[in-house]
Design an enzyme around this catalytic site. Structure first.
Site, mmCIF file in Angstrom:
data_model
loop_
_atom_site.group_PDB
_atom_site.id
_atom_site.type_symbol
_atom_site.label_atom_id
_atom_site.label_comp_id
_atom_site.label_asym_id
_atom_site.label_seq_id
_atom_site.Cartn_x
_atom_site.Cartn_y
_atom_site.Cartn_z
ATOM 1 N N LYS A 171 0.838 -1.208 0.000
ATOM 2 C CA LYS A 171 0.000 0.000 0.000
ATOM 3 C C LYS A 171 0.869 1.254 0.000
ATOM 4 C CE LYS A 171 -1.855 1.546 4.036
ATOM 5 N NZ LYS A 171 -1.508 2.965 4.288
ATOM 6 N N ASN A 172 1.834 1.297 0.908
ATOM 7 C CA ASN A 172 2.613 2.531 1.055
ATOM 8 C C ASN A 172 3.604 2.748 -0.084
ATOM 9 O OD1 ASN A 172 1.201 3.119 3.329
ATOM 10 N ND2 ASN A 172 2.864 2.710 4.770
ATOM 11 N N CYS B 55 -4.990 12.798 13.251
ATOM 12 C CA CYS B 55 -5.503 11.455 13.023
ATOM 13 C C CYS B 55 -5.340 10.703 14.324
ATOM 14 C CB CYS B 55 -4.768 10.759 11.888
ATOM 15 S SG CYS B 55 -3.096 10.325 12.317
ATOM 16 N N ARG C 106 0.627 14.567 13.503
ATOM 17 C CA ARG C 106 1.157 14.351 12.156
ATOM 18 C C ARG C 106 1.105 15.594 11.274
ATOM 19 N NH1 ARG C 106 -0.737 8.390 10.217
ATOM 20 N NH2 ARG C 106 1.077 8.480 8.874
ATOM 21 N N ASP D 211 4.965 0.790 12.245
ATOM 22 C CA ASP D 211 3.794 0.093 11.703
ATOM 23 C C ASP D 211 3.735 -1.385 12.099
ATOM 24 O OD1 ASP D 211 2.910 2.412 10.558
ATOM 25 O OD2 ASP D 211 3.383 1.858 8.493
ATOM 26 N N ARG E 170 -8.401 -0.810 5.177
ATOM 27 C CA ARG E 170 -7.603 0.250 4.557
ATOM 28 C C ARG E 170 -6.229 -0.264 4.160
ATOM 29 N NH1 ARG E 170 -6.387 4.726 8.202
ATOM 30 N NH2 ARG E 170 -5.037 5.081 6.435
#
Ligand code: UD1
Length: 418
Positions: A22-23, A116, A121, A305, A397
């Site tokens: 994803k990233n 968030c 952030r 993460d 997500r």
């Protein structure tokens, strides 16, 4: 809202394949904006965040289509260089369009992402760096408005701290700037390297990606992309952790040791055997892991993460572990939920002390961010009885079909449709 139901207590066995990252996909989709014409991406994961990015881009003019893992973007028309609040608020990574838009169109209007669940952030580093390349930045009505008269100019940027999307934004902006840009104190994550490689394939001149100093010689124009996305190292690490917490034996196909050295070192220290095989990484874990201390840090340090997932593993380890989170200020939200399953974890500021318990007990739980949700799924795999993880949209997500993948390894897990 869907939830995931798990009957825990089964060691996982077998083989599972990692999806595309994803990233890594998100910044490369943004990079497609730099060149008129049609870019194609393969091995694209089917995830909510990728669809959001697609909608964000389509709203600017480009034609976006996707078909079973292949995504096409024809960015010839880029008549509306704007990222509206409605889309940005659901995904912070939307800010990745800022650099490419101002580089190609000379202007951009992008909603400020706001806070968030895992912390404030800010994007001050992105903005400061774009200013160093000659962009004029104004913040009005919750939007960043960036303008440049003609092309951006190469410049020198020293980031206050390594930021992944900040480094990516600047790589894209500098690729089309006039002259040389030097970026210092850059993020060194594999996704940054993958973006640099993608940009080079478009005709950009970039050296040093993967180190903390990157040199970019701007070029006048770039060509569209045709790339396969790299495997998702965080999903890979999560699957290794799933094997570890259940005392299982799993081959994670596509997992790359170079991307996961810090996590592999910690799993080994905890007693799991991690071996490199031609197809990927295998984790063979004992019935109970040993406690280990770890601290999150920018790559090549231990990834934030994967902090919640390793913490879930340590919640049932032998002994006490100390976990220090240095990247985000508010990333222990899984702790209270793990406690509801019987974990013994004390948090003091950025430090959590995890005293391993012999067993977790299944419970209804929910999380407020992606990786925290993954840690609850892992805890559920280990726990006695039934765990129901609510608010699965966080998981959706960032994980493609996680419950199917785990079921394929023998977990008793299913999605309950709302
Ligand atoms: C990216 C990843 C995210 C991961 C994070 C850290 C994507 C799409 N997301 O997020 O999954 O958790 O890296 O590995 O790739 N900061 C500032 N000012 C800025 C920018 C960042 O102070 O302008 C701070 C942040 O608040 C944070 C730290 O820098 O404390 C690192 O954040 P950053 O690397 O920017 O995270 P993201 O790129 O948003």
């Amino acid at each position: 809202m869907d939830s995931i139901e798990i009957e825990g207590g089964r060691p996982l066995h077998g083989e599972v394949t990692v999806s595309g990252s994803k990233n890594a996909t998100l910044p490369q989709i943004a990079a497609a904006l730099l060149a008129p014409g049609r870019s194609t991406f393969r091995n694209v994961p089917d995830l909510a965040d990728i669809r959001t990015m697609g909608r964000l881009i389509a709203n600017m003019g480009p034609l976006v289509s996707s078909d079973r893992g292949t995504l096409s973007i024809d960015a010839t028309d880029l008549s509306n260089p704007e990222a509206p609040y409605e889309l940005v608020k659901t995904m912070r990574a939307s800010v990745l369009v800022l650099g490419p838009l101002v580089a190609r169109c000379g202007r951009a209007r992008v909603s400020l992402p706001g806070g968030c669940a895992i912390g404030a952030r800010p994007i001050d580093q992105h903005l400061k760096a774009l200013q160093a390349l000659g962009a004029r930045i104004e913040l009005t009505h919750g939007y960043v408005e960036a303008q440049s008269d003609g092309r951006l100019r190469g410049g020198r940027v020293l980031f206050d701290l390594p930021t992944v999307t900040g480094t990516e934004n600047l790589l894209m902006a500098a690729a089309l700037a006039d002259g040389e840009t030097v970026l210092e104190n850059c993020a060194r994550e594999p996704e940054v390297v993958a973006l640099a490689e993608a940009l080079v394939s478009m005709g950009a001149r970039i050296e040093g990606a993967g180190s903390s100093t990157i040199h970019i010689q701007g070029v006048a124009a770039l060509r569209p992309l045709d790339r396969a996305v790299i495997p998702d190292r965080i999903e890979a690490g999560t699957l290794l952790a799933a094997a570890a917490i259940t005392g299982g034996d799993v081959l994670v196909r596509g997992a790359r040791a170079v991307d996961l050295e810090a996590a592999i070192a910690k799993l080994r220290e905890a007693g799991a055997a991690i071996t490199e095989e031609p197809a990927g990484l295998r984790c063979k874990a004992p019935a109970r892991l040993d406690a280990v201390d770890f601290i999150t840090a920018p790559f090549p340090g231990f990834p934030t993460d994967l902090q919640a997932q390793l913490m879930a593993c340590l919640s049932v380890a032998r002994g006490a572990s100390r976990v220090v989170e240095t990247v985000f200020e508010n990333r222990f939200m899984h702790v209270q939920e793990l406690a509801r399953m019987g974990a013994d974890i004390a948090v003091d500021g950025h430090t959590a002390v995890v005293r391993g318990v012999e067993r977790l007990s299944g419970a209804p739980v929910m999380a407020t961010d992606l990786r925290a949700s993954a840690s609850l799924v892992l805890a559920g795999l280990r726990a006695e009885g039934k765990t129901i993880v609510q608010r699965v949209y966080h998981l959706d997500r960032g994980y493609e079909g996680l419950e199917q993948k785990l079921a394929g390894l023998g977990a008793r897990i299913r999605r309950i449709k709302a």
